[in-house]
Every structure is written in structure tokens, then in C-alpha cells.
Design an enzyme around this catalytic site. Structure first.
Site, PDB file in Angstrom:
ATOM      1  N   CYS A 215       0.826  -1.216  -0.098  1.00 31.15           N
ATOM      2  CA  CYS A 215      -0.026  -0.047  -0.064  1.00 31.15           C
ATOM      3  C   CYS A 215       0.914   1.529   0.008  1.00 31.15           C
ATOM      4  O   CYS A 215       0.585   2.147  -0.989  1.00 31.15           O
ATOM      5  CB  CYS A 215      -0.933   0.149   1.222  1.00 31.15           C
ATOM      6  SG  CYS A 215      -2.332   1.259   1.363  1.00 31.15           S
ATOM      7  N   CYS A 216       1.789   1.266   1.013  1.00 30.22           N
ATOM      8  CA  CYS A 216       2.703   2.578   0.986  1.00 30.22           C
ATOM      9  C   CYS A 216       3.460   2.626  -0.539  1.00 30.22           C
ATOM     10  O   CYS A 216       3.805   3.537  -0.878  1.00 30.22           O
ATOM     11  CB  CYS A 216       3.727   2.361   2.085  1.00 30.22           C
ATOM     12  SG  CYS A 216       2.955   2.479   3.589  1.00 30.22           S
TER      13      CYS A 216
ATOM     14  N   CYS B 133      -0.911   7.967   7.724  1.00 29.81           N
ATOM     15  CA  CYS B 133      -2.347   7.506   7.220  1.00 29.81           C
ATOM     16  C   CYS B 133      -3.250   7.507   8.251  1.00 29.81           C
ATOM     17  O   CYS B 133      -2.916   6.891   9.251  1.00 29.81           O
ATOM     18  CB  CYS B 133      -2.333   6.739   6.115  1.00 29.81           C
ATOM     19  SG  CYS B 133      -1.527   6.977   4.352  1.00 29.81           S
TER      20      CYS B 133
ATOM     21  N   CYS C 215      -3.515   3.904   9.702  1.00 31.62           N
ATOM     22  CA  CYS C 215      -2.232   3.322  10.268  1.00 31.62           C
ATOM     23  C   CYS C 215      -1.560   4.102  11.272  1.00 31.62           C
ATOM     24  O   CYS C 215      -0.183   3.796  11.730  1.00 31.62           O
ATOM     25  CB  CYS C 215      -1.283   3.098   8.946  1.00 31.62           C
ATOM     26  SG  CYS C 215      -1.751   2.239   7.672  1.00 31.62           S
TER      27      CYS C 215
ATOM     28  N   CYS D 284       7.815   3.313   5.960  1.00 30.26           N
ATOM     29  CA  CYS D 284       6.958   3.022   4.874  1.00 30.26           C
ATOM     30  C   CYS D 284       7.827   2.697   3.672  1.00 30.26           C
ATOM     31  O   CYS D 284       7.370   2.412   2.665  1.00 30.26           O
ATOM     32  CB  CYS D 284       6.106   4.250   4.773  1.00 30.26           C
ATOM     33  SG  CYS D 284       6.944   5.809   4.319  1.00 30.26           S
TER      34      CYS D 284
END
Length: 259
Positions: free
Chosen positions: A130-131, A219, A222, A247
Site C-alpha cells: 500500500c505504501c 495515514c 495506520c 514506509c
């Protein structure tokens, strides 16, 4: 055949980048003030950008603007930030009167990822993919056209990964041999206390989430507040291994230094 003016300028900039002895500069500036390091960055590079997001970066930004009001600034919008963070970014833009370039994920890559794995896959599979889409890819696109950049990294932000951050380094994660990239970390020697003393003393903007126990802010899904005596990075990706709280924005350089 003669180079065009643009090609000539780019060639000159490239030669200057190659001619700097980054290791020697890192040693000689290791104990210098953040302002000295920022001045070196601005004197050495025209194609220089400052990466901005949170409390550490607002201190670097404030210092940098006092040296050069025309410093170029960008921020990453992952699409999953807290509402308070979006309002903070706008507050900073208005407070300083700056043009804040906002980097966003590539739409098709993000859409494909969410379609296949949903919005919260990182809780099961880790935050890396995702990162990679929301942060690393947009940053890589930006830095491909940059000669040097400035971050708000501090050594005490994450003892497991950032304890050896130098004030100046060759960025081997986003730079290449053909297009070297220099990274300036003027707050490397600062503590969290130093950062907040600066913010309070000069009464500069900060993210209101800090008043609710959020220390390291990323985010929304997170990030969570930390408890008393918890380290600031324990509020990030808390479901994963405690000492690897990165990240990927800086992890490549940090892993290289620890190996």
C-alpha cells in the site's frame, strides 16, 4: 553540435552533483546547525525541493523560508490522510504564502490494488504494498527530476532504523548513477523536544492531532495515539514488528547504512 541552453544548464548541474564529496561534507557538517546545512543545500543546488508533511518538516520549512523565501516545497497526499492533516496542509500554505505541490498516487495502480485486495489489506499483508503505491511511486516520479531534496528526519524518531541518519547523504534509494541525488537531513541531531521548543517559541502552525496524543502522523488507518512512555513510532503500523517502522520513503538509505 552545441548543447541547447537547457541542456547546458542540466549538464552543469549534473557535473556539480558529481563533484561534491558527500561523505566529506557529511563529516564537516555533522555538528553544524540546521540553518548551516540548509544554506549549504541552497547554495549547492538550484533543483532542490523540500519534502513537507508534519511537525519536523514545519520546523525545517520555517528555517528554510527564512533563508530563501522561494524554496520549492512538495507534500504527499496518499488519499488516506486524517481530515485534520488536510486542513493543516492548507493552513501551512496560507500561513507562509507558498505554492505547495501535492503528489498523488497513480490512479490506475491504486484502483487495481484496491479492486484486488480491498481498502484494508495492509492489516493482513503488511503496509509495504500500500505504501509502495500511495507514497513510494509518487515520490520516485518526483525525485527522478530533482537533484537534491530536504527532509525532516531525526535520529531519535525510530531507534531501530534512523539512529545513524547523517545530515547529508547520497540517496541511493531514489538516485541512480546516471542521475545522482543528494539528501539533506538538517534536523538529524534534533530531538522531539528541540522540535517542539522551536514550534512553541515561534508559534508556527502544527497538526492539531498532536494535541490528542498523535506524535508520528501518517495515514488515518495506520496511525494512532501513543501512551505515556511509548516511543513515537509505536503509533505507526502498531500491528507489525516494533523496530521496523518505515514506509519506504527513507528505508532504503537506512537499511544500507545498517548493513
Amino acid at each position: 553540435m552545441l548543447d541547447s541552453p537547457a541542456q547546458h544548464a542540466q549538464s552543469q548541474e549534473s557535473r556539480m552533483t558529481h563533484s561534491l564529496d558527500i561523505a566529506a561534507l557529511a563529516d564537516s557538517y555533522a555538528q553544524r546547525s540546521p540553518q548551516d546545512i540548509l544554506k549549504l543545500a541552497m547554495d549547492s543546488f538550484d533543483n532542490l525541493w523540500l519534502s513537507f508533511s508534519g511537525a519536523d518538516d514545519i520546523v525545517v520549512l520555517d528555517m528554510a523560508l527564512k533563508i530563501n523565501p522561494e524554496v520549492k516545497v512538495f507534500t504527499l497526499d496518499t488519499g488516506r490522510l486524517h481530515p485534520e492533516t488536510y486542513r493543516f496542509l492548507e493552513q501551512v500554505r496560507e500561513h507562509y504564502g507558498i505554492a505547495l505541490e501535492v503528489l498523488s498516487p497513480e490512479h490506475q495502480a491504486l484502483q487495481a490494488y484496491v479492486h484486488e485486495k480491498g481498502l484494508f489489506d495492509f492489516f493482513k499483508s503488511g503496509h509495504g504494498e500500500c505504501c509502495g503505491i500511495r507514497k513510494i511511486a509518487p515520490l520516485r516520479r518526483k525525485l527522478a527530476g530533482v537533484d537534491a531534496w530536504i527532509t525532516g528526519q531525526r535520529r531519535d524518531q525510530s531507534p531501530g532504523t534512523r539512529s545513524h541518519v547523517p545530515v547529508i547523504e547520497q540517496d541511493t534509494s531514489f538516485g541512480t548513477e546516471a542521475h545522482p541525488l543528494v539528501k539533506f537531513n538538517p534536523l538529524a541531531n534534533y530531538s522531539s523536544e528541540d522540535v517542539w521548543n522551536y514550534i512553541r517559541m515561534l508559534e508556527i502552525p502544527y497538526n492539531p492531532l498532536h494535541e490528542r496524543g498523535f506524535v508520528s502522523i501518517g495515514c488515518e488507518p495506520c496511525t494512532r495515539p501513543v501512551l505515556p512512555n511509548q516511543h513515537e513510532r509505536e503509533g505507526r503500523w502498531w500491528w507489525e514488528e516494533a523496530i521496523q517502522k518505515e514506509c519506504g520513503l527513507h528505508a532504503g538509505n537506512l537499511i544500507a547504512k545498517s548493513s
